[in-house]
Design an enzyme around this catalytic site. Structure first.
Site, PDB file in Angstrom:
ATOM      1  N   ASP A   1      27.888  30.202  35.820  1.00  0.00           N
ATOM      2  CA  ASP A   1      29.134  29.594  36.286  1.00  0.00           C
ATOM      3  C   ASP A   1      29.117  29.454  37.803  1.00  0.00           C
ATOM      4  OD1 ASP A   1      31.584  28.392  35.903  1.00  0.00           O
ATOM      5  OD2 ASP A   1      32.717  30.267  35.890  1.00  0.00           O
TER       6      ASP A   1
ATOM      7  N   LEU B   1      45.936  36.008  45.642  1.00  0.00           N
ATOM      8  CA  LEU B   1      44.865  35.383  46.428  1.00  0.00           C
ATOM      9  C   LEU B   1      44.309  34.144  45.738  1.00  0.00           C
ATOM     10  CD1 LEU B   1      42.895  38.619  47.427  1.00  0.00           C
ATOM     11  CD2 LEU B   1      44.379  37.267  48.910  1.00  0.00           C
TER      12      LEU B   1
ATOM     13  N   LYS C   1      41.498  41.796  40.369  1.00  0.00           N
ATOM     14  CA  LYS C   1      41.599  40.707  39.389  1.00  0.00           C
ATOM     15  C   LYS C   1      42.323  41.234  38.147  1.00  0.00           C
ATOM     16  CE  LYS C   1      37.961  38.076  38.338  1.00  0.00           C
ATOM     17  NZ  LYS C   1      36.682  37.681  37.657  1.00  0.00           N
TER      18      LYS C   1
ATOM     19  N   GLY D   1      43.735  34.900  34.455  1.00  0.00           N
ATOM     20  CA  GLY D   1      44.710  35.643  35.235  1.00  0.00           C
ATOM     21  C   GLY D   1      44.597  35.375  36.722  1.00  0.00           C
ATOM     22  N   CYS D   2      45.192  36.268  37.508  1.00  0.00           N
ATOM     23  CA  CYS D   2      45.249  36.091  38.965  1.00  0.00           C
ATOM     24  C   CYS D   2      44.466  37.178  39.687  1.00  0.00           C
ATOM     25  CB  CYS D   2      46.712  36.132  39.431  1.00  0.00           C
ATOM     26  SG  CYS D   2      47.729  34.803  38.788  1.00  0.00           S
TER      27      CYS D   2
ATOM     28  N   GLY E   1      40.902  31.481  34.985  1.00  0.00           N
ATOM     29  CA  GLY E   1      41.206  31.106  33.614  1.00  0.00           C
ATOM     30  C   GLY E   1      41.993  32.136  32.840  1.00  0.00           C
TER      31      GLY E   1
END
Length: 428
Positions: free
Chosen positions: A254, A135, A157, A141-142, A139
């Site tokens: 963030d 998806l 995640k 991983g996916c 920074g």
């Protein structure tokens, strides 16, 4: 107390009325002389007065005892009403972990009240981390789309935690999100561990990130003016919860369009709490500078000063993205970049220039008065001096009247449409 005294007063009136002697004198035996008759009546009246006084005193004393008892020792039913619910009662859904409801999901433990899912189950849910299920990428991983039984989809995640920094972010996110539940903050459903790899399971947000919708292939074509204002309002509500309703307060640190996710109905939710800190939990001066270029407040970037106003600055940048359709930082040359704040600030305060820099997708689709209001809010949020920026609560209240009622605001869209049509007719 006033009602109780009034009740006693009424009782006393009734009691006195009942104790009044009858209008006519009672009949006495004929052999009584007038002197004896008068002496007998005085004796009877004296007895009646004494009895009435004792009874009245007993009634008042009884009422006072009753009132003191109920004031100092409230009944159980009243005590329950005034008890403050604990954190578990407020969170609701986490009392019965979401993933544990599915018989096919193997839960091997708990972490911060979050179910730890067997790694093999994570592999199965993501179809062995198939590339077609990705998806998005971050920074460390996916994020993968995963399917539970009953054809329910979630997001997973995958974090590569070879470094202490990555491990801290994982621990921080799980700890914070396990204690937070709000409609505009992503829901944490579970986690998993396999060697140096960590996994976090979230609710699936079908429309992805705001960044992808604004700056991806569609260039924001799916987002109307009112939907953009709704997304801004949802984001402000999520931030207000972190700043004003969490104890201690949480600073996201963030805030950016890629961390604002949208569900099937375009409800916005804040995500990615790996860098978030609780205000007062540690010395903010010793925190390593983190964030994303273009969103980081100048006082944090230059002096390391961090506060809730740092989140407000980042929110202002997101508001400019929604308004102008531009990225927070754009390249002018291979070695030269320009921030959206630097570029837009001189034009945001010029009513003649402002309509010309609005995202072409939404240009001329809104009441210009509302456009000026949003621009004014954005300008305040990105002020270089933190003390000049508003609290997120003030930002929230300024956005509510600009969002249609059916989208969570107070704006009556029919009036806006009528106003717009009249303006168009006047031009012709």
């Amino acid at each position: 107390m006033k009602k109780n005294l009034r009740f006693v007063f009424i009782l006393l009136l009734h009691y006195v009325a009942a104790a009044d002697p009858p209008a006519s004198s009672p009949q006495l035996p004929p052999h009584f002389s007038p002197g004896e008759e008068q002496h007998h009546l005085h004796k009877k009246m004296l007895v009646a007065i004494v009895v009435a006084t004792i009874s009245l005193a007993a009634l008042i004393f009884g009422f006072l005892c009753f009132w003191i008892y109920h004031t100092k020792c409230p009944t159980k039913s009243k005590t329950k009403k005034v008890q403050t619910p604990g954190p578990d009662a407020e969170r609701g859904i986490t009392l019965v972990p979401f993933l544990s409801r599915f018989s096919s999901i193997k839960i091997v433990g708990m972490k911060e009240s979050v179910p730890i899912v067997d790694y093999k189950q994570i592999e199965k849910m993501t179809n062995n981390f198939q590339e077609s299920n990705i998806l998005g990428e971050g920074g460390f991983g996916c994020v993968y789309k995963a399917r539970l039984d009953h054809n329910l989809d979630v997001a997973v995640k995958k974090l590569h935690c070879e470094t202490q920094h990555a491990e801290r972010e994982f621990e921080n996110e799980v700890k914070l999100l396990s204690k937070i539940q709000h409609p505009n903050i992503i829901s944490l459903l579970g986690c998993s561990v396999d060697g140096d790899t960590r996994f976090i399971v979230y609710e699936l947000m079908q429309n992805g990130s705001l960044e992808a919708l604004l700056h991806g292939p569609t260039h924001g074509s799916a987002l109307t003016w009112h939907m953009r204002m709704k997304i801004a309002l949802d984001t402000a509500r999520g931030l207000e919860y972190l700043h004003e309703h969490c104890y201690p307060a949480v600073i996201h640190r963030d805030m950016k369009s890629s961390n604002i996710l949208l569900d099937a109905n375009f409800n916005a939710k804040l995500s990615d709490f790996g860098l978030a800190i609780t205000d007062g939990s540690q010395s903010k001066k010793n925190i390593k500078l983190s964030g994303t270029l273009g969103y980081v407040a100048p006082e944090y970037l230059l002096d390391g000063k961090l506060s809730d106003k740092s989140d407000v600055y980042a929110f202002g940048v997101v508001l400019l993205e929604l308004l102008l359709g531009r990225k927070p930082v754009e390249k002018l040359a291979p070695t030269q970049c320009q921030s959206i704040v630097t570029w837009a600030m001189p034009q945001l305060t010029d009513r003649a220039k402002l309509p010309n820099i609005v995202d072409p997708v939404i240009k001329d689709t809104m009441d210009h008065k509302h456009l000026y209001q949003v621009a004014a809010v954005a300008v305040l949020c990105v002020q270089p001096e933190p003390s000049y920026r508003p609290l997120i609560t003030d930002v929230l209240h300024s956005l509510i009247p600009l969002v249609p009622i059916e989208l969570g605001g107070t704006l009556r869209v029919s009036q806006v449409r009528q106003h717009t049509s009249l303006a168009v007719n006047s031009r012709h």
